[in-house]
Motif scaffolding. Sequence first.
Motif, PDB file in Angstrom:
ATOM      1  N   SER A 163       0.851  -1.182   0.000  1.00  0.00           N
ATOM      2  CA  SER A 163       0.000   0.000   0.000  1.00  0.00           C
ATOM      3  C   SER A 163       0.897   1.246   0.000  1.00  0.00           C
ATOM      4  CB  SER A 163      -0.925  -0.035   1.231  1.00  0.00           C
ATOM      5  OG  SER A 163      -1.875   1.000   1.187  1.00  0.00           O
ATOM      6  N   ILE A 164       0.332   2.394   0.337  1.00  0.00           N
ATOM      7  CA  ILE A 164       1.055   3.662   0.233  1.00  0.00           C
ATOM      8  C   ILE A 164       1.043   4.375   1.582  1.00  0.00           C
ATOM      9  CG2 ILE A 164       1.244   5.843  -1.025  1.00  0.00           C
ATOM     10  CD1 ILE A 164      -0.573   4.593  -3.170  1.00  0.00           C
TER      11      ILE A 164
ATOM     12  N   VAL B   5      -2.199   6.682   3.347  1.00  0.00           N
ATOM     13  CA  VAL B   5      -3.533   6.415   2.796  1.00  0.00           C
ATOM     14  C   VAL B   5      -4.640   6.708   3.802  1.00  0.00           C
ATOM     15  CG1 VAL B   5      -2.806   4.734   1.068  1.00  0.00           C
ATOM     16  CG2 VAL B   5      -3.363   3.960   3.396  1.00  0.00           C
TER      17      VAL B   5
ATOM     18  N   TYR C  24      -5.921   6.945  -2.890  1.00  0.00           N
ATOM     19  CA  TYR C  24      -5.481   6.508  -1.567  1.00  0.00           C
ATOM     20  C   TYR C  24      -6.625   5.871  -0.792  1.00  0.00           C
ATOM     21  CZ  TYR C  24      -0.908   8.817  -1.896  1.00  0.00           C
ATOM     22  OH  TYR C  24       0.370   9.169  -2.238  1.00  0.00           O
TER      23      TYR C  24
ATOM     24  N   LYS D  78      -6.869   2.355  -1.774  1.00  0.00           N
ATOM     25  CA  LYS D  78      -5.820   1.553  -1.140  1.00  0.00           C
ATOM     26  C   LYS D  78      -6.183   1.236   0.306  1.00  0.00           C
ATOM     27  CE  LYS D  78      -2.433   1.018  -4.171  1.00  0.00           C
ATOM     28  NZ  LYS D  78      -1.969  -0.325  -4.586  1.00  0.00           N
TER      29      LYS D  78
ATOM     30  N   ARG E 105       3.262  -0.492   3.770  1.00  0.00           N
ATOM     31  CA  ARG E 105       3.079   0.809   3.111  1.00  0.00           C
ATOM     32  C   ARG E 105       4.450   1.378   2.756  1.00  0.00           C
ATOM     33  NH1 ARG E 105      -1.364   3.952   6.954  1.00  0.00           N
ATOM     34  NH2 ARG E 105      -3.111   2.494   6.655  1.00  0.00           N
TER      35      ARG E 105
ATOM     36  N   THR F  54      -6.514  17.783   0.421  1.00  0.00           N
ATOM     37  CA  THR F  54      -5.502  16.844  -0.062  1.00  0.00           C
ATOM     38  C   THR F  54      -4.125  17.478  -0.077  1.00  0.00           C
ATOM     39  OG1 THR F  54      -7.093  15.603  -1.397  1.00  0.00           O
ATOM     40  CG2 THR F  54      -4.779  15.438  -2.024  1.00  0.00           C
TER      41      THR F  54
ATOM     42  N   ASN G 146       2.608  12.079   3.789  1.00  0.00           N
ATOM     43  CA  ASN G 146       3.190  11.079   2.888  1.00  0.00           C
ATOM     44  C   ASN G 146       4.607  10.676   3.288  1.00  0.00           C
ATOM     45  OD1 ASN G 146       4.020  13.751   2.222  1.00  0.00           O
ATOM     46  ND2 ASN G 146       4.804  13.029   0.268  1.00  0.00           N
TER      47      ASN G 146
ATOM     48  N   ALA H 126       1.128   4.634  -6.621  1.00  0.00           N
ATOM     49  CA  ALA H 126       1.610   3.746  -5.671  1.00  0.00           C
ATOM     50  C   ALA H 126       2.640   2.935  -6.025  1.00  0.00           C
ATOM     51  CB  ALA H 126       1.132   2.916  -5.014  1.00  0.00           C
TER      52      ALA H 126
ATOM     53  N   SER I 289       3.499   2.589  -5.333  1.00  0.00           N
ATOM     54  CA  SER I 289       3.219   2.322  -5.732  1.00  0.00           C
ATOM     55  C   SER I 289       3.384   2.049  -6.493  1.00  0.00           C
ATOM     56  CB  SER I 289       2.566   2.823  -5.199  1.00  0.00           C
ATOM     57  OG  SER I 289       2.220   3.559  -4.586  1.00  0.00           O
TER      58      SER I 289
END
Length: 275
Positions: free
Chosen positions: A93-94, A97, A105, A108, A126, A215, A224, A273, A275
């Motif tokens: 995953s990232i 998320v 996201y 995910k 992740r 975001t 992130n 992602a 990813s």
Amino acid sequence: MTSILVTGGTGRLGTPTVDRLRSAGHDVRALSRHAGAGRVVGDLRSGEGVADAVADTDTVVHLATGTSGDARLMRTVVDASREAGVRHLVFVSIVGVDRIPLGYYRQKLAAEQLLAASGTGHTILRATQFHQLVAGVFDAQRWLPVVVAPTISFQPISTDDVAARLAELVAGGPAGRVADIGGPERLTARELAERWAAARSVRRRIVPLSLPGKTFAAFAAGGNLVPGPGWGTRTFTEFLAAGPRRTPDAPRRNPNGEAGRHRATPSCRPRAACS
């Protein structure tokens, strides 16, 4: 020796992951919609061929992603894995998320939650953005008079480093959600753009960009990034040094021998992602 199926096994992360797992002595097959050496044919979107692909498999490493929705793909993988008695399902995953309200996201995160509730032995890893994605953000600006750099930071990681971690996790057995991993450097987008421009011989001005909305704010707040030391070893500069040097700003000669501006074929939208 473990029998392993890798979804997305011919992709950006899948290729080095398959190579590492095979080097470790495992029996590895890559799920693909197209036949080929070392591949097994199946389509996660329609489900066709997936049950046969998963049969007699000990471990599934789920790396495939797509516009049809990662939760939907995960449902197909989980159902087939449960039916086949798969002991270990590994999912990439990232980072962020659960903190960044980006539609991709959210898919995910939904896939993570579906896997966690499935009752199947699993591991969720992740990772931060790949070097290819960050470079792709700048490569995609080939027609702009400037290079736009959002006022956020990234911690890009090499797909080889992620593949190495996946190989460790496969060997270790189901572990639930493990610690997130990121690259060795946290750099602002401007710093990354400067490194990209130097590697690609780009001479355009770098312009900062800030956007409204939740975001962008979540990215700007570091949603992130991975706290603590980076896990990966290969830097963004090292990644760029190993790649192509020609860019839109680098002149080349046309078939008639006259100098002209390089016009690259537009690339696909960079993946988000893992990813």
